[in-house]
Motif scaffolding. Structure first.
Motif, PDB file in Angstrom:
ATOM      1  N   GLY A  88       0.818  -1.210   0.000  1.00  0.00           N
ATOM      2  CA  GLY A  88       0.000   0.000   0.000  1.00  0.00           C
ATOM      3  C   GLY A  88       0.850   1.258   0.000  1.00  0.00           C
ATOM      4  O   GLY A  88       0.566   2.224  -0.720  1.00  0.00           O
ATOM      5  N   ASP A  89       1.912   1.234   0.802  1.00  0.00           N
ATOM      6  CA  ASP A  89       2.797   2.393   0.853  1.00  0.00           C
ATOM      7  C   ASP A  89       3.492   2.602  -0.489  1.00  0.00           C
ATOM      8  O   ASP A  89       3.628   3.736  -0.968  1.00  0.00           O
ATOM      9  N   ALA A  90       3.938   1.503  -1.108  1.00  0.00           N
ATOM     10  CA  ALA A  90       4.608   1.613  -2.404  1.00  0.00           C
ATOM     11  C   ALA A  90       3.649   2.117  -3.484  1.00  0.00           C
ATOM     12  O   ALA A  90       4.034   2.919  -4.348  1.00  0.00           O
ATOM     13  N   LEU A 170      12.711   4.179   4.952  1.00  0.00           N
ATOM     14  CA  LEU A 170      13.073   4.846   3.700  1.00  0.00           C
ATOM     15  C   LEU A 170      11.876   5.596   3.123  1.00  0.00           C
ATOM     16  O   LEU A 170      12.001   6.730   2.647  1.00  0.00           O
ATOM     17  N   GLY A 171      10.698   4.972   3.186  1.00  0.00           N
ATOM     18  CA  GLY A 171       9.491   5.619   2.694  1.00  0.00           C
ATOM     19  C   GLY A 171       9.162   6.876   3.475  1.00  0.00           C
ATOM     20  O   GLY A 171       8.763   7.902   2.900  1.00  0.00           O
ATOM     21  N   PHE A 172       9.343   6.812   4.791  1.00  0.00           N
ATOM     22  CA  PHE A 172       9.066   7.993   5.618  1.00  0.00           C
ATOM     23  C   PHE A 172      10.012   9.133   5.272  1.00  0.00           C
ATOM     24  O   PHE A 172       9.586  10.274   5.079  1.00  0.00           O
ATOM     25  N   ALA A 173      11.303   8.826   5.182  1.00  0.00           N
ATOM     26  CA  ALA A 173      12.288   9.863   4.901  1.00  0.00           C
ATOM     27  C   ALA A 173      12.079  10.482   3.518  1.00  0.00           C
ATOM     28  O   ALA A 173      12.092  11.713   3.358  1.00  0.00           O
ATOM     29  N   GLY A 174      11.849   9.625   2.506  1.00  0.00           N
ATOM     30  CA  GLY A 174      11.658  10.131   1.155  1.00  0.00           C
ATOM     31  C   GLY A 174      10.433  11.020   1.035  1.00  0.00           C
ATOM     32  O   GLY A 174      10.482  12.107   0.443  1.00  0.00           O
ATOM     33  N   ASN A 175       9.320  10.575   1.628  1.00  0.00           N
ATOM     34  CA  ASN A 175       8.092  11.355   1.558  1.00  0.00           C
ATOM     35  C   ASN A 175       8.186  12.655   2.342  1.00  0.00           C
ATOM     36  O   ASN A 175       7.633  13.678   1.924  1.00  0.00           O
ATOM     37  N   ALA A 176       8.841  12.622   3.487  1.00  0.00           N
ATOM     38  CA  ALA A 176       8.967  13.830   4.301  1.00  0.00           C
ATOM     39  C   ALA A 176       9.731  14.920   3.554  1.00  0.00           C
ATOM     40  O   ALA A 176       9.334  16.093   3.555  1.00  0.00           O
ATOM     41  N   LEU A 177      10.830  14.540   2.900  1.00  0.00           N
ATOM     42  CA  LEU A 177      11.620  15.513   2.156  1.00  0.00           C
ATOM     43  C   LEU A 177      10.843  16.059   0.957  1.00  0.00           C
ATOM     44  O   LEU A 177      10.820  17.269   0.705  1.00  0.00           O
ATOM     45  N   VAL A 178      10.202  15.153   0.221  1.00  0.00           N
ATOM     46  CA  VAL A 178       9.440  15.578  -0.954  1.00  0.00           C
ATOM     47  C   VAL A 178       8.260  16.459  -0.555  1.00  0.00           C
ATOM     48  O   VAL A 178       7.982  17.483  -1.199  1.00  0.00           O
ATOM     49  N   ALA A 179       7.549  16.085   0.513  1.00  0.00           N
ATOM     50  CA  ALA A 179       6.389  16.860   0.962  1.00  0.00           C
ATOM     51  C   ALA A 179       6.803  18.272   1.351  1.00  0.00           C
ATOM     52  O   ALA A 179       6.153  19.259   0.967  1.00  0.00           O
ATOM     53  N   ARG A 180       7.878  18.372   2.122  1.00  0.00           N
ATOM     54  CA  ARG A 180       8.347  19.691   2.554  1.00  0.00           C
ATOM     55  C   ARG A 180       8.685  20.562   1.341  1.00  0.00           C
ATOM     56  O   ARG A 180       8.332  21.751   1.274  1.00  0.00           O
ATOM     57  N   ALA A 201       1.993  13.595  -0.160  1.00  0.00           N
ATOM     58  CA  ALA A 201       3.294  12.998   0.144  1.00  0.00           C
ATOM     59  C   ALA A 201       3.574  13.004   1.638  1.00  0.00           C
ATOM     60  O   ALA A 201       4.144  12.057   2.184  1.00  0.00           O
ATOM     61  N   ARG A 202       3.159  14.064   2.323  1.00  0.00           N
ATOM     62  CA  ARG A 202       3.403  14.141   3.769  1.00  0.00           C
ATOM     63  C   ARG A 202       2.651  13.047   4.519  1.00  0.00           C
ATOM     64  O   ARG A 202       3.185  12.409   5.427  1.00  0.00           O
ATOM     65  N   THR A 203       1.401  12.813   4.125  1.00  0.00           N
ATOM     66  CA  THR A 203       0.631  11.753   4.769  1.00  0.00           C
ATOM     67  C   THR A 203       1.220  10.390   4.453  1.00  0.00           C
ATOM     68  O   THR A 203       1.262   9.499   5.306  1.00  0.00           O
ATOM     69  N   ASP A 204       1.704  10.218   3.220  1.00  0.00           N
ATOM     70  CA  ASP A 204       2.358   8.956   2.871  1.00  0.00           C
ATOM     71  C   ASP A 204       3.558   8.688   3.777  1.00  0.00           C
ATOM     72  O   ASP A 204       3.860   7.541   4.098  1.00  0.00           O
ATOM     73  N   GLY A 205       4.250   9.754   4.179  1.00  0.00           N
ATOM     74  CA  GLY A 205       5.384   9.575   5.069  1.00  0.00           C
ATOM     75  C   GLY A 205       4.972   8.991   6.408  1.00  0.00           C
ATOM     76  O   GLY A 205       5.619   8.077   6.940  1.00  0.00           O
ATOM     77  N   PHE A 206       3.868   9.492   6.966  1.00  0.00           N
ATOM     78  CA  PHE A 206       3.406   8.954   8.250  1.00  0.00           C
ATOM     79  C   PHE A 206       2.866   7.534   8.105  1.00  0.00           C
ATOM     80  O   PHE A 206       2.994   6.712   9.015  1.00  0.00           O
ATOM     81  N   THR A 207       2.281   7.232   6.959  1.00  0.00           N
ATOM     82  CA  THR A 207       1.796   5.868   6.764  1.00  0.00           C
ATOM     83  C   THR A 207       2.963   4.891   6.650  1.00  0.00           C
ATOM     84  O   THR A 207       2.808   3.702   6.961  1.00  0.00           O
TER      85      THR A 207
END
Length: 354
Positions: A88-90, A170-180, A201-207
């Motif tokens: 789901g995250d991917a 990795l998903g959290f870090a990637g999404n957090a940077l992209v969202a910001r 993207a930010r919500t994807d990071g938390f998921t």
């Protein structure tokens, strides 16, 4: 006096800044691209719409590369482990990366100059791209939910848990940077669609952190933890989808922050020569704001004086309202006479039809 609409191409970029986007400064963009000149030199200044489009495209392609790499790494781990939560995250990361395509097309289209048919230009293309983004969010959520429900009905052992945990981080870090990056860039250039994409993207990071929790649950023997986390991820993405849909919908309905309208009215009242302020209307056209305003002036004014007051009012508005590029300022003599009486029937008919 009407029709005092002067599209100031130079945007009055003085040495001071008129960007009031709540202090959201994009450090990445500063390092990537030098800021254009800020002067009244018409030969040197860059078209702000083209400049913001280029910045938006840069944000899209950089974030596309980051999310695509993240999703690819997660897909490899999904194939090894069979984790539907990570699937789901991917899926969400892949969908978020793919939204760069319609949004990138919209940014390119918005660069086109206005025509006799599209007299306000093509800025609305970005808002339409926002609808596509919301649709992609919903479809990716549906796919993740289907996989999670199937795994609940037909349990399957999740393997390679350490790899699942690493992929989640990795998903959290990637999404957090992209969202910001996307949210700050979108707010600065006034793109609701890019902001919506960043919120996704930010919500994807938390998921992604939820995937980590699901892997921990499976590690202690809770086989149901992985598909349950997959369902929770679906709910989280649907929530951000609703938020994105609301933001894009407001933009399509010409919604503006009421504080901007109040600021415009206050700015007009403070303009020398303006005795009263009538209707003030603001609307977004892509990443820029245009205004239509009514003011009252001394009936003893000459046509030239009334025109100068209207131009001064427009100039003050451009400085006071972020992203405002032009205003049509209509000046009426303040003498107690209804100078628009001939239009009253037409306005009433228009309101009735609406």
């Amino acid at each position: 006096m009407s029709g005092h609409e002067h599209d100031h191409a130079h945007q009055h970029d003085h040495a001071h800044q008129h960007d009031h986007d709540h202090g959201h400064q994009n450090l990445w963009a500063r390092l990537w691209h030098a800021i254009g000149p800020h002067s009244h030199d018409h030969d040197r200044v860059v078209d702000p719409v083209l400049e913001s489009s280029a910045e938006g495209l840069r944000a899209l392609w950089i974030s596309l590369a980051g999310l695509a790499a993240t999703a690819l790494a997660q897909a490899v781990v999904v194939a090894l482990s069979g984790s539907v939560a990570l699937l789901g995250d991917a899926l969400h990361n892949s969908a978020d990366a793919l939204t760069a395509v319609p949004l990138g097309f919209a940014f390119l289209l918005s660069r086109r100059r206005p025509t006799r048919r599209y007299t306000y230009g093509y800025g609305r293309a970005e808002d339409l791209a926002g609808i596509v983004i919301v649709a992609v969010i919903v479809l990716s959520s549906a796919a993740a939910a289907y996989a999670a429900v199937g795994r609940l009905l037909h349990p399957h052992q999740v393997t390679h848990l350490p790899a699942v945990a690493i992929a989640a981080v990795l998903g959290f870090a990637g999404n957090a940077l992209v969202a910001r990056y996307r949210i700050r860039t979108g707010r600065r250039i006034g793109s609701a669609a890019l902001v919506a994409d960043g919120l996704h993207a930010r919500t994807d990071g938390f998921t992604s952190l939820a995937v980590l929790a699901g892997a921990g649950g499976v590690a202690i023997g809770w086989r149901w933890a992985d598909p349950v986390v997959g369902l929770l991820i679906t709910l989280a993405i649907l929530t951000v989808g609703w938020q994105a849909a609301r933001e894009v919908g407001r933009r399509l309905m010409d919604s503006v922050d009421p504080a901007l309208t109040e600021k415009a009215e206050a700015t007009l009242r403070a303009t020398p020569g303006v005795l009263a302020v009538g209707r003030v209307r603001l609307r977004w056209v892509g990443r820029i704001i245009r205004a239509e305003c009514e003011i009252s002036v001394d009936p003893a004014c000459s046509v030239v004086q009334a025109h100068d007051i209207a131009v001064g009012a427009e100039h003050a508005l451009i400085h006071a309202i972020p992203r405002l590029t032009a205003a049509g300022v209509h000046a009426d003599p303040l003498d107690g006479t209804d100078h628009h009486a001939v239009l009253a029937g037409h306005r009433a008919a228009a309101q009735t039809a609406a």
